[in-house]
Motif scaffolding. Structure first.
Motif, PDB file in Angstrom:
ATOM      1  N   ILE A   5       0.843  -1.199   0.000  1.00 52.80           N
ATOM      2  CA  ILE A   5       0.000   0.000   0.000  1.00 52.80           C
ATOM      3  C   ILE A   5       0.879   1.249   0.000  1.00 52.80           C
ATOM      4  CG2 ILE A   5      -1.722   1.315   1.288  1.00 52.80           C
ATOM      5  CD1 ILE A   5      -2.715  -1.405   2.432  1.00 52.80           C
ATOM      6  N   ALA A   6       1.914   1.258   0.856  1.00 53.25           N
ATOM      7  CA  ALA A   6       2.818   2.412   0.936  1.00 53.25           C
ATOM      8  C   ALA A   6       3.497   2.658  -0.399  1.00 53.25           C
ATOM      9  CB  ALA A   6       3.864   2.192   2.029  1.00 53.25           C
ATOM     10  N   GLU A   7       3.929   1.606  -1.050  1.00 54.88           N
ATOM     11  CA  GLU A   7       4.593   1.742  -2.350  1.00 54.88           C
ATOM     12  C   GLU A   7       3.629   2.258  -3.412  1.00 54.88           C
ATOM     13  OE1 GLU A   7       6.591  -1.197  -5.635  1.00 54.88           O
ATOM     14  OE2 GLU A   7       6.978  -1.636  -3.518  1.00 54.88           O
ATOM     15  N   ALA A   8       2.428   1.718  -3.444  1.00 52.52           N
ATOM     16  CA  ALA A   8       1.441   2.134  -4.444  1.00 52.52           C
ATOM     17  C   ALA A   8       1.041   3.594  -4.270  1.00 52.52           C
ATOM     18  CB  ALA A   8       0.209   1.235  -4.375  1.00 52.52           C
ATOM     19  N   LEU A   9       0.967   4.051  -3.025  1.00 53.21           N
ATOM     20  CA  LEU A   9       0.550   5.424  -2.749  1.00 53.21           C
ATOM     21  C   LEU A   9       1.722   6.393  -2.633  1.00 53.21           C
ATOM     22  CD1 LEU A   9      -2.234   4.746  -0.091  1.00 53.21           C
ATOM     23  CD2 LEU A   9      -2.518   5.228  -2.532  1.00 53.21           C
ATOM     24  N   ALA A  10       2.938   5.857  -2.639  1.00 54.93           N
ATOM     25  CA  ALA A  10       4.156   6.662  -2.507  1.00 54.93           C
ATOM     26  C   ALA A  10       4.121   7.530  -1.250  1.00 54.93           C
ATOM     27  CB  ALA A  10       4.385   7.513  -3.753  1.00 54.93           C
ATOM     28  N   VAL A  11       3.789   6.889  -0.126  1.00 53.32           N
ATOM     29  CA  VAL A  11       3.791   7.584   1.164  1.00 53.32           C
ATOM     30  C   VAL A  11       4.775   6.881   2.097  1.00 53.32           C
ATOM     31  CG1 VAL A  11       1.408   8.410   0.982  1.00 53.32           C
ATOM     32  CG2 VAL A  11       1.863   6.251   2.092  1.00 53.32           C
ATOM     33  N   PRO A  12       5.362   7.621   3.023  1.00 55.18           N
ATOM     34  CA  PRO A  12       6.272   6.993   3.988  1.00 55.18           C
ATOM     35  C   PRO A  12       5.541   5.969   4.854  1.00 55.18           C
ATOM     36  CG  PRO A  12       6.471   9.389   4.034  1.00 55.18           C
ATOM     37  CD  PRO A  12       5.282   9.060   3.184  1.00 55.18           C
ATOM     38  N   ASN A  13       6.264   4.941   5.262  1.00 53.64           N
ATOM     39  CA  ASN A  13       5.661   3.883   6.081  1.00 53.64           C
ATOM     40  C   ASN A  13       5.049   4.427   7.364  1.00 53.64           C
ATOM     41  OD1 ASN A  13       6.232   1.836   4.277  1.00 53.64           O
ATOM     42  ND2 ASN A  13       8.186   1.334   5.232  1.00 53.64           N
ATOM     43  N   ALA A  14       5.724   5.385   8.010  1.00 51.60           N
ATOM     44  CA  ALA A  14       5.199   5.934   9.269  1.00 51.60           C
ATOM     45  C   ALA A  14       3.863   6.645   9.042  1.00 51.60           C
ATOM     46  CB  ALA A  14       6.205   6.885   9.893  1.00 51.60           C
ATOM     47  N   THR A  15       3.768   7.382   7.958  1.00 48.08           N
ATOM     48  CA  THR A  15       2.518   8.083   7.637  1.00 48.08           C
ATOM     49  C   THR A  15       1.408   7.084   7.371  1.00 48.08           C
ATOM     50  OG1 THR A  15       3.745   9.929   6.689  1.00 48.08           O
ATOM     51  CG2 THR A  15       1.429   9.717   6.037  1.00 48.08           C
ATOM     52  N   LEU A  16       1.705   6.066   6.578  1.00 52.05           N
ATOM     53  CA  LEU A  16       0.709   5.044   6.266  1.00 52.05           C
ATOM     54  C   LEU A  16       0.277   4.314   7.534  1.00 52.05           C
ATOM     55  CD1 LEU A  16      -0.930   3.549   4.119  1.00 52.05           C
ATOM     56  CD2 LEU A  16       0.926   1.891   4.037  1.00 52.05           C
ATOM     57  N   SER A  17       1.225   3.967   8.391  1.00 56.30           N
ATOM     58  CA  SER A  17       0.887   3.264   9.634  1.00 56.30           C
ATOM     59  C   SER A  17      -0.093   4.063  10.474  1.00 56.30           C
ATOM     60  CB  SER A  17       2.148   2.984  10.444  1.00 56.30           C
ATOM     61  OG  SER A  17       2.952   2.049   9.777  1.00 56.30           O
ATOM     62  N   PHE A  18       0.132   5.381  10.555  1.00 60.02           N
ATOM     63  CA  PHE A  18      -0.778   6.239  11.310  1.00 60.02           C
ATOM     64  C   PHE A  18      -2.185   6.158  10.734  1.00 60.02           C
ATOM     65  CE2 PHE A  18      -3.058  10.272  11.456  1.00 60.02           C
ATOM     66  CZ  PHE A  18      -3.212  10.428  12.831  1.00 60.02           C
ATOM     67  N   HIS A  19      -2.311   6.285   9.420  1.00 63.93           N
ATOM     68  CA  HIS A  19      -3.635   6.283   8.792  1.00 63.93           C
ATOM     69  C   HIS A  19      -4.297   4.915   8.878  1.00 63.93           C
ATOM     70  CE1 HIS A  19      -3.497  10.385   7.420  1.00 63.93           C
ATOM     71  NE2 HIS A  19      -2.288  10.182   6.893  1.00 63.93           N
ATOM     72  N   LEU A  20      -3.533   3.853   8.695  1.00 66.90           N
ATOM     73  CA  LEU A  20      -4.107   2.510   8.810  1.00 66.90           C
ATOM     74  C   LEU A  20      -4.602   2.255  10.227  1.00 66.90           C
ATOM     75  CD1 LEU A  20      -1.604   0.430   6.661  1.00 66.90           C
ATOM     76  CD2 LEU A  20      -3.943   1.103   6.045  1.00 66.90           C
ATOM     77  N   LYS A  21      -3.846   2.705  11.226  1.00 67.75           N
ATOM     78  CA  LYS A  21      -4.264   2.546  12.621  1.00 67.75           C
ATOM     79  C   LYS A  21      -5.598   3.242  12.867  1.00 67.75           C
ATOM     80  CE  LYS A  21      -2.360   5.126  15.639  1.00 67.75           C
ATOM     81  NZ  LYS A  21      -3.012   6.055  16.539  1.00 67.75           N
ATOM     82  N   GLU A  22      -5.743   4.450  12.314  1.00 68.96           N
ATOM     83  CA  GLU A  22      -6.991   5.198  12.493  1.00 68.96           C
ATOM     84  C   GLU A  22      -8.150   4.525  11.768  1.00 68.96           C
ATOM     85  OE1 GLU A  22      -7.466   7.752  14.613  1.00 68.96           O
ATOM     86  OE2 GLU A  22      -5.393   7.345  15.198  1.00 68.96           O
ATOM     87  N   LEU A  23      -7.897   3.975  10.583  1.00 67.99           N
ATOM     88  CA  LEU A  23      -8.954   3.269   9.843  1.00 67.99           C
ATOM     89  C   LEU A  23      -9.379   1.994  10.566  1.00 67.99           C
ATOM     90  CD1 LEU A  23      -7.646   3.756   6.204  1.00 67.99           C
ATOM     91  CD2 LEU A  23      -9.718   4.768   7.198  1.00 67.99           C
ATOM     92  N   VAL A  24      -8.414   1.300  11.176  1.00 69.20           N
ATOM     93  CA  VAL A  24      -8.747   0.113  11.980  1.00 69.20           C
ATOM     94  C   VAL A  24      -9.582   0.539  13.178  1.00 69.20           C
ATOM     95  CG1 VAL A  24      -7.787  -1.661  13.510  1.00 69.20           C
ATOM     96  CG2 VAL A  24      -6.795  -1.303  11.246  1.00 69.20           C
ATOM     97  N   HIS A  25      -9.158   1.596  13.860  1.00 69.19           N
ATOM     98  CA  HIS A  25      -9.885   2.102  15.029  1.00 69.19           C
ATOM     99  C   HIS A  25     -11.320   2.494  14.660  1.00 69.19           C
ATOM    100  CE1 HIS A  25     -10.466   3.923  18.945  1.00 69.19           C
ATOM    101  NE2 HIS A  25     -10.874   5.029  18.358  1.00 69.19           N
ATOM    102  N   ALA A  26     -11.510   3.035  13.463  1.00 65.80           N
ATOM    103  CA  ALA A  26     -12.843   3.440  13.008  1.00 65.80           C
ATOM    104  C   ALA A  26     -13.669   2.252  12.513  1.00 65.80           C
ATOM    105  CB  ALA A  26     -12.721   4.473  11.892  1.00 65.80           C
ATOM    106  N   GLY A  27     -13.037   1.092  12.384  1.00 66.09           N
ATOM    107  CA  GLY A  27     -13.754  -0.094  11.916  1.00 66.09           C
ATOM    108  C   GLY A  27     -13.916  -0.164  10.408  1.00 66.09           C
ATOM    109  N   LEU A  28     -13.202   0.681   9.668  1.00 67.28           N
ATOM    110  CA  LEU A  28     -13.340   0.696   8.208  1.00 67.28           C
ATOM    111  C   LEU A  28     -12.443  -0.323   7.519  1.00 67.28           C
ATOM    112  CD1 LEU A  28     -13.640   4.523   7.623  1.00 67.28           C
ATOM    113  CD2 LEU A  28     -15.462   2.810   7.600  1.00 67.28           C
TER     114      LEU A  28
END
Length: 75
Positions: A5-28
């Motif tokens: 996902i990080a490679e496809a979106l060209a975002v740093p791993n730390a940034t992606l981890s933050f957003h994925l954590k929030e999406l998991v927390h939201a149940g999405l």
């Protein structure tokens, strides 16, 4: 996998981890550990519920044509 996902979106791993954590927390999305990796899957039912809520509450104003209708046949 998160790395894909990080490679496809060209975002740093730390940034992606933050957003994925929030999406998991939201149940999405849901994450499943697979060794050292985590495989993420979309929770389409929750996403459809969110879209229905947003459409009903945010698009119901004076411009009802601002949001397209929700198509719940996807999943």
């Amino acid at each position: 996998m998160a790395g894909d996902i990080a490679e496809a979106l060209a975002v740093p791993n730390a940034t992606l981890s933050f957003h994925l954590k929030e999406l998991v927390h939201a149940g999405l999305i849901q994450g499943e550990s697979m060794g050292r990796n985590v495989c993420y899957r979309a929770n389409y039912a929750a996403m459809n519920d969110l879209m229905a809520y947003l459409t009903h509450n945010c698009c119901a104003g004076s411009r009802s044509d601002a949001c397209p209708p929700v198509d719940n046949t996807c999943c």
